[in-house]
Design an enzyme around this catalytic site. Structure first.
Site, PDB file in Angstrom:
ATOM      1  CD  GLU A 283      -0.843 -10.471   1.897  1.00 48.99           C
ATOM      2  OE1 GLU A 283      -2.099 -10.813   1.438  1.00 48.99           O
ATOM      3  OE2 GLU A 283      -0.247 -12.369   2.453  1.00 48.99           O
ATOM      4  CB  CYS A 317      -8.021  -5.392  -0.559  1.00 51.19           C
ATOM      5  SG  CYS A 317      -8.846  -6.848   0.379  1.00 51.19           S
TER       6      CYS A 317
HETATM    7  P1  NAD Z   1      -2.530   2.350   2.898  1.00 50.32           P
HETATM    8  O1  NAD Z   1      -1.559   2.344   1.825  1.00 50.32           O
HETATM    9  O2  NAD Z   1      -2.656   4.465   2.090  1.00 50.32           O
HETATM   10  O3  NAD Z   1      -2.400   3.141   3.696  1.00 50.32           O
HETATM   11  C1  NAD Z   1      -1.491   2.047   4.424  1.00 50.32           C
HETATM   12  C2  NAD Z   1      -1.189   1.342   5.414  1.00 50.32           C
HETATM   13  O4  NAD Z   1      -0.167   2.221   5.732  1.00 50.32           O
HETATM   14  C3  NAD Z   1      -2.129   3.030   7.057  1.00 50.32           C
HETATM   15  O5  NAD Z   1      -2.016   2.566   7.835  1.00 50.32           O
HETATM   16  C4  NAD Z   1      -0.819   4.476   6.355  1.00 50.32           C
HETATM   17  O6  NAD Z   1      -0.682   5.213   7.604  1.00 50.32           O
HETATM   18  C5  NAD Z   1      -0.015   3.722   6.419  1.00 50.32           C
HETATM   19  N1  NAD Z   1       1.322   3.823   5.645  1.00 50.32           N
HETATM   20  C6  NAD Z   1       0.983   4.812   4.716  1.00 50.32           C
HETATM   21  N2  NAD Z   1       2.516   5.153   3.519  1.00 50.32           N
HETATM   22  C7  NAD Z   1       3.438   4.402   4.556  1.00 50.32           C
HETATM   23  C8  NAD Z   1       4.652   4.411   4.460  1.00 50.32           C
HETATM   24  N3  NAD Z   1       5.234   4.878   3.709  1.00 50.32           N
HETATM   25  N4  NAD Z   1       5.434   3.765   5.025  1.00 50.32           N
HETATM   26  C9  NAD Z   1       4.898   2.486   6.473  1.00 50.32           C
HETATM   27  N5  NAD Z   1       3.239   2.522   6.372  1.00 50.32           N
HETATM   28  C10 NAD Z   1       2.586   3.538   5.144  1.00 50.32           C
HETATM   29  O7  NAD Z   1      -4.199   1.691   1.568  1.00 50.32           O
HETATM   30  P2  NAD Z   1      -5.429   2.596   2.325  1.00 50.32           P
HETATM   31  O8  NAD Z   1      -6.368   3.300   1.709  1.00 50.32           O
HETATM   32  O9  NAD Z   1      -5.633   2.680   4.378  1.00 50.32           O
HETATM   33  O10 NAD Z   1      -6.054   0.332   2.155  1.00 50.32           O
HETATM   34  C11 NAD Z   1      -6.133   0.361   0.844  1.00 50.32           C
HETATM   35  C12 NAD Z   1      -5.534  -0.869   0.781  1.00 50.32           C
HETATM   36  O11 NAD Z   1      -5.430  -1.458   0.901  1.00 50.32           O
HETATM   37  C13 NAD Z   1      -6.078  -1.167  -0.971  1.00 50.32           C
HETATM   38  O12 NAD Z   1      -5.088  -0.672  -2.059  1.00 50.32           O
HETATM   39  C14 NAD Z   1      -6.464  -2.285  -0.696  1.00 50.32           C
HETATM   40  O13 NAD Z   1      -6.569  -3.365  -2.078  1.00 50.32           O
HETATM   41  C15 NAD Z   1      -5.040  -3.158   0.168  1.00 50.32           C
HETATM   42  N6  NAD Z   1      -5.908  -3.519   0.796  1.00 50.32           N
HETATM   43  C16 NAD Z   1      -5.419  -5.277   0.572  1.00 50.32           C
HETATM   44  C17 NAD Z   1      -5.449  -5.973   1.363  1.00 50.32           C
HETATM   45  C18 NAD Z   1      -5.047  -7.925   1.072  1.00 50.32           C
HETATM   46  O14 NAD Z   1      -5.763  -8.516   2.433  1.00 50.32           O
HETATM   47  N7  NAD Z   1      -4.417  -7.847  -0.082  1.00 50.32           N
HETATM   48  C19 NAD Z   1      -6.592  -6.494   2.802  1.00 50.32           C
HETATM   49  C20 NAD Z   1      -7.075  -4.887   3.219  1.00 50.32           C
HETATM   50  C21 NAD Z   1      -6.392  -3.587   1.810  1.00 50.32           C
END
Ligand code: NAD
Length: 519
Positions: A283, A317
């Site tokens: 997501e 998001c």
């Molecule tokens: P992010 O992608 O930076 O991190 C999300 C999670 O992934 C964190 O726990 C992070 O440590 C982990 N992560 C980072 N790199 C990784 C890798 N290479 N492999 C596995 N895990 C990894 O996102 P964020 O800044 O925490 O959240 C904001 C983002 O999330 C925005 O883009 C937002 O739109 C999205 N979001 C989407 C939804 C949805 O339902 N579509 C909901 C909430 C947030």
């Protein structure tokens, strides 16, 4: 003793004094938790004496919310092994027994909603109503998934028989160890929701929270333990991006639910399941449009856009970050949007009246500065544009809600997800042009429309490419989904499977079908 006031979706209203009194009690309790060390699964023989990250409050960099211990490679391997061992008996536990435990988790979350929400306000800067909403959404999501499991008889159905000697059956069965990787912005709903879906369907689960959600996730784990989720069946694995990467790279992980940015999500979609196809739900980010017709109630549209663009400082998001307005009403709509934006109260997330709180970190402030300076060079700032943090009242990462105009419609600000309180507005000739521009982005999470004409509403609903759409909603043009009411999942680059959380097609994603024939 007076009965404790229960927050529900229906009571999440600004003017109920019981809600505020409850939350303020929660603030007092959550303050006593500040600075705690967050540990997850620690391997036997490992000490807690490994690097940890100090997480400070977005509201005030002087307040340490937690020290998040980084899970080591050994912790990760051991956590997955423990989870795989525990999974056998959990999968064999009758699903109705799993529901009893899951419903207990939901009750515990609801019972503690005030202190959990207050902690979240301090940890990621979410204001009180939004934080209470996040917590109660988590509880309702669990309840909804339990109801879905019951409504579908545990996904266990007799099939037709061609031979009277045979008994046939189709059942959905769990995959095994399920990884849940969470973003900072919904630390309860987006850890509890997918984790509960995995658990209810008989998987064991390893949860990797974001640093700015790790403390809240640790409290969720207290609820899981207290409700009776056995050790190993749910494991917390705190740490940074590298811990998430190591978790999904581990061959013992059978399925992944990732919620976060599109760049990370797409890398997981590409790399997960190289030995055999494994389920991955990603997501991801949005660039959510609102369209305002010349037949719209413009005040409702301005309110809905402002609430969606600036709620949680633009860090949902589903935030509305681009607006297409039919030219005839452009100036009038813009004036109304500017007026609503100027009226929004910016303040500490625990303050009663604060609508816009801080953004998560200095990197978000840097993205905002860059976007504002780009807008000044290529368009116009209609309102906002300044960095406010650093004062005594607002010491942290505070930004003024910002409306940008006069940019070309193909400007990067109409396409880059910024995750800051900034929205770009453009005039368009008609609904067809608005729909074309709205759909001309790889993201497809949420979208909003304002018009009083039914034929226009039908055209919007038919043609918009987004997973969650809203029409004529002053409460939020593109935001505000609730489990069982608005299933929430993205299309195109915003989501990998098109099966939405809080919806009726979600649970089967966590299982695989087995057909059984017994003579
Ligand atoms: P992010 O992608 O930076 O991190 C999300 C999670 O992934 C964190 O726990 C992070 O440590 C982990 N992560 C980072 N790199 C990784 C890798 N290479 N492999 C596995 N895990 C990894 O996102 P964020 O800044 O925490 O959240 C904001 C983002 O999330 C925005 O883009 C937002 O739109 C999205 N979001 C989407 C939804 C949805 O339902 N579509 C909901 C909430 C947030």
């Amino acid at each position: 003793m007076a009965e404790r006031f229960r927050v529900t979706y229906a009571t999440l209203s600004d003017d109920d004094p019981r809600l505020h009194a409850g939350y303020e009690t929660g603030v007092d309790l959550a303050r006593t938790w500040l600075g705690a060390t967050i540990t997850g699964h620690i391997s036997p023989g490992e000490t807690e004496d490994v690097p940890s990250v100090e997480v400070t409050s977005p509201h005030d960099p002087g307040v340490v919310v937690s020290r998040v211990r980084t899970s080591t490679d050994r912790d990760i391997a051991d956590a997955i092994a423990a989870s795989a061992r525990a999974d056998r008996s959990w999968a064999a536990t009758p699903w109705r027994d799993r529901l009893v435990i899951a419903r207990r988790v939901a009750e515990l979350i609801s019972d503690r909603s005030n202190e959990l929400a207050a902690l979240m306000s301090m940890e990621n800067g979410k204001n009180r109503l939004e934080a209470l909403g996040d917590v109660e959404e988590a509880a309702d999501m669990i309840r909804y998934y339990c109801d879905q499991m019951e409504a579908n008889d545990g996904y266990d159905h007799p099939m037709a028989t061609l031979n009277p000697a045979e008994r046939t059956r189709s059942l959905l069965r769990p995959h095994g160890v399920w990884a849940v990787i969470c973003p900072f912005n919904y630390p309860m709903a987006l850890s509890a929701g997918p984790a509960a879906a995995a658990l209810i369907t008989g998987n064991s689960v390893v949860v990797k929270p974001s640093h700015h959600g790790a403390h809240t996730a640790a409290k969720l784990f207290e609820c899981l333990r207290e409700a009776g989720v056995p050790d190993g069946v749910a494991v917390l694995l705190p740490g940074g991006d590298e811990v998430g990467a190591a978790l999904v790279a581990h061959p013992g992980v059978a399925g992944v639910t990732f919620t976060g940015s599109s760049a990370v999500g797409m890398s997981i979609v590409r790399d997960f399941g190289v030995d055999y196809p494994k389920p991955v739900m990603a997501e991801m980010g949005g660039k959510n449009p609102a369209i305002v017709s010349d037949k719209a109630d413009l005040d409702a549209a301005a309110l809905g856009v402002a609430r969606s663009a600036f709620g949680f400082a633009g860090q949902k998001c589903s935030a509305c970050s681009r607006v297409y307005v039919v030219a005839e009403v452009y100036e009038e709509f813009l004036a109304s949007l500017v007026a609503v934006t100027e009226s929004l109260v910016i303040g500490a997330p625990t303050d009663r009246d604060a609508f816009v709180g801080p953004v998560i970190d200095a990197a978000a402030v840097a993205r905002y500065r860059e976007a504002v300076s780009h807008a000044e060079r290529n368009g116009r700032i209609a309102v906002g544009g300044s960095v406010l943090g650093g004062s005594t009242a607002l010491p942290g990462h505070y930004l003024a809600p910002t409306v940008v105009t006069d940019l070309p419609v193909d400007d990067p600000l109409f396409h880059r997800e910024l995750f800051v309180p900034l929205t770009a507005v453009a005039a368009v000739a008609d609904l067809d042009e608005a729909l074309r521009l709205a759909n001309a982005d790889p993201a497809g999470l949420t979208a909003g429309f304002f018009s009083r004409e039914q034929s226009e509403i039908d055209r919007f609903l038919d043609r918009i490419e987004a997973g969650v759409v809203y029409v004529n909603r002053p409460a939020g043009a593109t935001t505000g989904a609730w489990p069982g009411v608005q299933p929430f999942g993205g299309w195109k680059r915003s989501g990998s499977t098109g099966k939405a959380g809080g919806g009726r097609y979600y649970l089967p994603e966590f299982m695989r079908e087995q057909s059984q024939t017994v003579v």
